[in-house]
Design a protein around this motif. Sequence first.
Motif, PDB file in Angstrom:
ATOM      1  N   LEU A  51       1.880  -0.795   3.231  1.00  0.00           N
ATOM      2  CA  LEU A  51       2.039   0.658   3.277  1.00  0.00           C
ATOM      3  C   LEU A  51       2.926   1.152   2.144  1.00  0.00           C
ATOM      4  CD1 LEU A  51       1.619   3.359   4.766  1.00  0.00           C
ATOM      5  CD2 LEU A  51       3.628   2.782   6.170  1.00  0.00           C
ATOM      6  N   ALA A  52       4.074   0.462   1.904  1.00  0.00           N
ATOM      7  CA  ALA A  52       5.001   0.887   0.846  1.00  0.00           C
ATOM      8  C   ALA A  52       4.334   0.777  -0.516  1.00  0.00           C
ATOM      9  CB  ALA A  52       6.272   0.028   0.903  1.00  0.00           C
ATOM     10  N   LEU A  53       3.561  -0.285  -0.740  1.00  0.00           N
ATOM     11  CA  LEU A  53       2.892  -0.467  -2.031  1.00  0.00           C
ATOM     12  C   LEU A  53       1.773   0.570  -2.222  1.00  0.00           C
ATOM     13  CD1 LEU A  53       2.696  -2.266  -4.542  1.00  0.00           C
ATOM     14  CD2 LEU A  53       1.032  -3.692  -3.309  1.00  0.00           C
ATOM     15  N   GLY A  54       1.046   0.841  -1.121  1.00  0.00           N
ATOM     16  CA  GLY A  54      -0.071   1.790  -1.239  1.00  0.00           C
ATOM     17  C   GLY A  54       0.376   3.218  -1.404  1.00  0.00           C
ATOM     18  N   MET A  55       1.612   3.559  -1.069  1.00  0.00           N
ATOM     19  CA  MET A  55       2.105   4.935  -1.145  1.00  0.00           C
ATOM     20  C   MET A  55       2.821   5.234  -2.454  1.00  0.00           C
ATOM     21  SD  MET A  55       1.271   6.806   1.314  1.00  0.00           S
ATOM     22  CE  MET A  55       0.073   6.361   2.543  1.00  0.00           C
ATOM     23  N   GLN A  56       2.879   4.253  -3.376  1.00  0.00           N
ATOM     24  CA  GLN A  56       3.580   4.517  -4.638  1.00  0.00           C
ATOM     25  C   GLN A  56       2.871   5.614  -5.444  1.00  0.00           C
ATOM     26  OE1 GLN A  56       3.907   0.770  -6.666  1.00  0.00           O
ATOM     27  NE2 GLN A  56       5.684   0.078  -5.390  1.00  0.00           N
ATOM     28  N   GLU A  57       1.569   5.427  -5.648  1.00  0.00           N
ATOM     29  CA  GLU A  57       0.826   6.387  -6.455  1.00  0.00           C
ATOM     30  C   GLU A  57       0.767   7.758  -5.793  1.00  0.00           C
ATOM     31  OE1 GLU A  57      -0.316   6.239  -9.443  1.00  0.00           O
ATOM     32  OE2 GLU A  57       0.262   4.151  -9.806  1.00  0.00           O
ATOM     33  N   TYR A  62       2.432  13.031  -5.785  1.00  0.00           N
ATOM     34  CA  TYR A  62       2.579  13.957  -4.669  1.00  0.00           C
ATOM     35  C   TYR A  62       1.200  14.444  -4.232  1.00  0.00           C
ATOM     36  CZ  TYR A  62       5.389  16.674  -1.493  1.00  0.00           C
ATOM     37  OH  TYR A  62       6.009  17.152  -0.364  1.00  0.00           O
ATOM     38  N   ASN A  63       0.326  13.448  -3.887  1.00  0.00           N
ATOM     39  CA  ASN A  63      -1.048  13.713  -3.492  1.00  0.00           C
ATOM     40  C   ASN A  63      -1.275  13.060  -2.134  1.00  0.00           C
ATOM     41  OD1 ASN A  63      -3.755  14.257  -3.310  1.00  0.00           O
ATOM     42  ND2 ASN A  63      -4.388  12.874  -4.975  1.00  0.00           N
ATOM     43  N   PRO A  64      -1.048  13.775  -1.015  1.00  0.00           N
ATOM     44  CA  PRO A  64      -1.195  13.193   0.322  1.00  0.00           C
ATOM     45  C   PRO A  64      -2.596  12.666   0.579  1.00  0.00           C
ATOM     46  CG  PRO A  64       0.024  15.258   0.438  1.00  0.00           C
ATOM     47  CD  PRO A  64      -0.513  15.162  -0.949  1.00  0.00           C
ATOM     48  N   ARG A  65      -3.629  13.299   0.021  1.00  0.00           N
ATOM     49  CA  ARG A  65      -4.980  12.845   0.297  1.00  0.00           C
ATOM     50  C   ARG A  65      -5.218  11.430  -0.239  1.00  0.00           C
ATOM     51  NH1 ARG A  65      -8.802  18.135  -0.958  1.00  0.00           N
ATOM     52  NH2 ARG A  65      -7.931  19.494   0.708  1.00  0.00           N
ATOM     53  N   ALA A  66      -4.513  11.085  -1.290  1.00  0.00           N
ATOM     54  CA  ALA A  66      -4.710   9.761  -1.890  1.00  0.00           C
ATOM     55  C   ALA A  66      -4.252   8.650  -0.940  1.00  0.00           C
ATOM     56  CB  ALA A  66      -3.958   9.660  -3.214  1.00  0.00           C
ATOM     57  N   GLY A  67      -3.352   8.922  -0.013  1.00  0.00           N
ATOM     58  CA  GLY A  67      -2.867   7.884   0.899  1.00  0.00           C
ATOM     59  C   GLY A  67      -3.572   7.899   2.236  1.00  0.00           C
ATOM     60  N   GLN A  68      -4.522   8.839   2.448  1.00  0.00           N
ATOM     61  CA  GLN A  68      -5.127   8.969   3.767  1.00  0.00           C
ATOM     62  C   GLN A  68      -6.005   7.757   4.095  1.00  0.00           C
ATOM     63  OE1 GLN A  68      -4.359  11.650   5.722  1.00  0.00           O
ATOM     64  NE2 GLN A  68      -5.288  10.398   7.351  1.00  0.00           N
ATOM     65  N   SER A  69      -6.687   7.232   3.081  1.00  0.00           N
ATOM     66  CA  SER A  69      -7.563   6.084   3.336  1.00  0.00           C
ATOM     67  C   SER A  69      -6.752   4.857   3.780  1.00  0.00           C
ATOM     68  CB  SER A  69      -8.376   5.764   2.072  1.00  0.00           C
ATOM     69  OG  SER A  69      -7.496   5.455   0.993  1.00  0.00           O
ATOM     70  N   LEU A  70      -5.572   4.713   3.194  1.00  0.00           N
ATOM     71  CA  LEU A  70      -4.701   3.585   3.606  1.00  0.00           C
ATOM     72  C   LEU A  70      -4.267   3.763   5.062  1.00  0.00           C
ATOM     73  CD1 LEU A  70      -3.161   1.016   2.919  1.00  0.00           C
ATOM     74  CD2 LEU A  70      -1.291   2.454   2.053  1.00  0.00           C
ATOM     75  N   PHE A  71      -3.953   4.996   5.470  1.00  0.00           N
ATOM     76  CA  PHE A  71      -3.577   5.272   6.862  1.00  0.00           C
ATOM     77  C   PHE A  71      -4.689   4.815   7.810  1.00  0.00           C
ATOM     78  CE2 PHE A  71      -0.012   8.412   7.779  1.00  0.00           C
ATOM     79  CZ  PHE A  71       0.780   7.902   6.777  1.00  0.00           C
TER      80      PHE A  71
END
Length: 726
Positions: A51-57, A62-71
């Motif tokens: 999770l920490a690695l996937g949320m760097q980008e 500051y693009n919440p949609r980019a982390g939604q797939s990881l969630f």
Amino acid sequence: MHLKLRSSIILMVVIGLTIPMSVSSLLTLSKRHQELRQRMESDHKRALDILALGMQEPLWNYNPRAGQSLFDSLFNDQRIVGIFVEDNRGREFLSKQLAIRHQGQLFSLDQQVLYQGNKIGKVRLDMDSALLDKEFKRDRWLIAGTISAQLLLSVALIVSLLQRRLLTPIKRLMHESESLAKRDLNTPFKWTQYDELGNLGVSLEHTRLSLQSLFEEIESKNRLLENDIQEREKTQKELQLHRDHLEDLVKERTHELQVAKEKADIANQAKSTFLSSMTHELRTPLNAILGYSQILRRDKNLSDRQMLGIHTIYQSGEHLLTLINDLLDFAKIEAGKFELVPEPVNFHLFLNEIVNIIKVKVEQKSLDFHLNVSENLPVAVLLDGKRLRQILLNLLGNAVKFTDAGCIGLSVVSNMTEGQQLCLRFTVSDSGIGIQKELLNKIFKPFEQVGNAHRNAGGTGLGLSISSQLAKMMGGNIEVSSEYGKGSQFSFQIVLPPCSAAGVQSEIACTPIGYQGVTKKVLIVDDIAVNRNMLRDSLSALGFDITLAEDGKLAIESAKNDTPDIILMDILMPNMNGIDAIRCIRESMELRHIPVIAVSASVTREQQVESLDSGANAFISKPVDLILLIEKIAELLQLTLKYEKQEENSQAEVIEKKLVFPSRQEMESLRELAREGNMREILTQAENLKASNADYEVFAEKLMELARNYQSKAILKLVQDDIQQG
């Protein structure tokens, strides 16, 4: 609760199997639970790292949609309950929580998100333990089922084995034992089993055979016993006749024993009466001897030879009094009527008195004396000082008697017990002739004297016996160790309660020579003229006005005619004895205020109690201690006594002075005079030495003291020691 054998064995087997299996299962479950917990923690940490690695980008852009797939991919793990992402300012960036998954314990982990070494946010991952708990519960049920199956299988196998190899043979043994109990001894027991129970069956068969022969023998003996019983019945009748005769004999012997006991009691009473009478008769003349000796010893006008004679008379009287007291004490101890009278005693003064008394005897034989005491000796002790003094003086006197050269020692050691009581240990040692080992068990027996007749002269053989009994009454026991030809050592210890130093005597009393105030009248009542005159001479010298009376009746008449201030009343007198006279005085209105001191040669406890009960204010035994009598009179009349002036520290000053010997010629002359026994010339020469040179004062004083006491051997030793050293 009592269980049958099979139930007890099964229960023990079940318990024996259950305990180790349960312990093993618990250990296995604990290990399994730990492994599951570690696996969950590892998965939790790995998901958090992803999770920490996937949320760097997404955080950096500051693009919440980019982390939604990881969630969405992380929530595929049914254990994850919630995911939370914050930016570096603590604001919520992305979050999602599935509360329906929260069925067990919730575990949370958080971690910072770094990008190119800079913190850009924070992530938190919540994971639930419900799946872990279900898996652990399934493991528990699996192990419990396994244990139950194993336990049931084991019990079934053990029960079948017990039934075949143990219970069935035991039932047969019980059946055969019941047959034996019913005396069925003719049916043999046959066993084919070759184990411990088979051996027991063989033993049972041997028992059957033994019982069979035993009962046959018993039956034959019973027939013989029946014949014996008939014979015994005849004998019993004869014994009854003898028993009746024996009872008559027992009654006769019992009567004879009772008569013998009464005779023994009468004999003991006669002995006590005789001792009491003889003690009274012996103390009466001793009262005059010791009384006049005390009076004459205070006379300053007597010559040295006269003083020596008076001193010898006084010592002989004291020795005779000691012998009388020993006999009386022995009779009291033998009759069980002896009692200790503990009272507060100044222990330092007590020891000084002992040392001063024994030093005279030690110096007469030119012996050395050593006193060793503990530094922590108490000032005051609670004990019967008279009896302890009697023990110590007896032991020290024997040490001096049986020592010709060397030293005498007295050691006193003080300790406190755990109960805060005082423990005193006394040791008397000497370098004398010693005691042979075969005689050690005899020295404490009454009237036993070991050693030669010359050394034993002057004693009764009761001293050590009485001392041993007194020590036992004080809670101690006299122990002795001796080496023949080298010396002996006697020791004992006593345990005493704590005692306060308040009120005990602080110094040795001096000799009274008078009193302050107006003249006091003393009425002396005694049927023996010499006793009256002795007390008259003693008290008149101190300034008392003396009146004499021969019996109680005359004393009452004299007291009514000329009222005295105090009355000294003898007890045993003709016409009217002292007891009756004291009672009459206490019943008289005009005389009842007068203090009365009972003075008697009878020292029995009953006599003292009767005197005090009749109204006497005090009791003093004969021979009278004049100083004690005078102090008791002063106490009752509230008088202030005048005492003889004594030079303080004179003895200490003499000791500090150096012992200087005269010339060799003078010493040779003194040696010849000592060999001749010319004490008069030695005294003259000693006085000349003292007058000629002050340095010879200590030597001359010692020489004169020895010459006055006719100690020629001591003088010879003193002179020869100096000549040999020169």
